[in-house]
Design an enzyme around this catalytic site. Sequence first.
Site, short mmCIF file in Angstrom:
data_model
loop_
_atom_site.label_atom_id
_atom_site.label_comp_id
_atom_site.label_asym_id
_atom_site.label_seq_id
_atom_site.Cartn_x
_atom_site.Cartn_y
_atom_site.Cartn_z
N LYS A 199 0.86 -1.21 0.00
CA LYS A 199 0.00 0.00 0.00
C LYS A 199 0.89 1.25 0.00
O LYS A 199 1.91 1.27 -0.66
CB LYS A 199 -0.98 -0.06 1.17
CG LYS A 199 -1.76 -1.39 1.17
CD LYS A 199 -2.90 -1.45 2.13
CE LYS A 199 -3.58 -2.82 2.01
NZ LYS A 199 -4.78 -2.95 2.82
N HIS A 211 -8.09 -3.32 -6.24
CA HIS A 211 -8.12 -3.42 -4.77
C HIS A 211 -9.30 -2.60 -4.24
O HIS A 211 -9.63 -1.55 -4.78
CB HIS A 211 -6.81 -2.92 -4.18
CG HIS A 211 -6.68 -3.26 -2.73
ND1 HIS A 211 -7.30 -2.53 -1.74
CD2 HIS A 211 -6.03 -4.28 -2.11
CE1 HIS A 211 -7.04 -3.09 -0.57
NE2 HIS A 211 -6.27 -4.15 -0.76
N GLU A 266 -10.88 -10.63 -1.27
CA GLU A 266 -10.59 -9.91 -0.02
C GLU A 266 -11.89 -9.27 0.48
O GLU A 266 -12.30 -8.23 -0.04
CB GLU A 266 -9.58 -8.79 -0.27
CG GLU A 266 -8.23 -9.25 -0.72
CD GLU A 266 -7.15 -8.22 -0.44
OE1 GLU A 266 -6.18 -8.56 0.23
OE2 GLU A 266 -7.29 -7.06 -0.88
P1 13P Z 1 -4.41 -6.66 5.73
O1 13P Z 1 -3.62 -7.93 5.57
O2 13P Z 1 -3.62 -5.56 6.41
O3 13P Z 1 -5.75 -6.89 6.31
O4 13P Z 1 -4.65 -6.08 4.24
C1 13P Z 1 -5.18 -6.93 3.29
C2 13P Z 1 -5.07 -6.25 1.97
O5 13P Z 1 -5.74 -5.28 1.72
C3 13P Z 1 -4.10 -6.78 1.01
O6 13P Z 1 -4.34 -6.27 -0.26
#
Ligand code: 13P
Length: 247
Positions: A11, A99, A169
Amino acid sequence: MSKKIFAANWKLQKNPLQAKEFCEIFRAQVVPQTYFWDHKEIFIFPQNFSLDSVIHAMKDTPVFTGPQNIHTEKSGAFTGENSAVFAKEMGAKTILLGHSERRQYFGETHEALNKKVKLCQELDLLPVFCIGETLAEREKGETEKVCFEQITQALNGIDKSKRIVVAYEPVWAIGTGKVATVEQVKEIHEKLYHKMADLNFSNFQLLYGGSVKPDNAKQLLEVPHVDGFLIGGASLEVDSFMKICSQ
Ligand code: 13P
């Protein structure tokens, strides 16, 4: 059996120096291990300014790296955007697309994503395409409908024989510490697997993402049709990322 995939999504974190330091430690630990590479694939999605650091630090390793987004067009008057062509020229092999943070904060649409996936395919960049429902959608019983729509809209008309990675996700599990239960992951991954097969995709893998940590990775990885993880917070430290990758 296909290799398990461990994908780090950093990120908006890790400057070029921090990215380089991470990669040098990671590289020293895993690159000499033939067994590791026979069974696993590693993806790293750094912030764009750190992409060059990662590409250089991981040179001559099997690690896939690339940006967390690209523009729909290859080049032109699009101030502030990033070109898939330039990413490829730098050495990127993959692109993270769709995402939920991009859908939620930057208005990413199915139409734009469809163009981006097609562009990846044209340039031979492996798309890692994210899907997932919000808490409100789950509570309304719309998980399957939302995920199927994200797939059918954004992957419409793409070459189904080319490899694609789909990362499920659930939005409510991202960065919240609320991991989906094994039962929830099992149910949706089963459906996603059959949906992709019914749509005639012949080379795809399914990842789970959302609060994956060293202590829950093992049980989630045992769920049928979970081919690996997309990891946010726990991918920022070499130690925790390594622990997850060692499952
Ligand atoms: P986390 O593992 O911090 O929950 O984030 C997941 C994510 O958004 C991966 O793209």
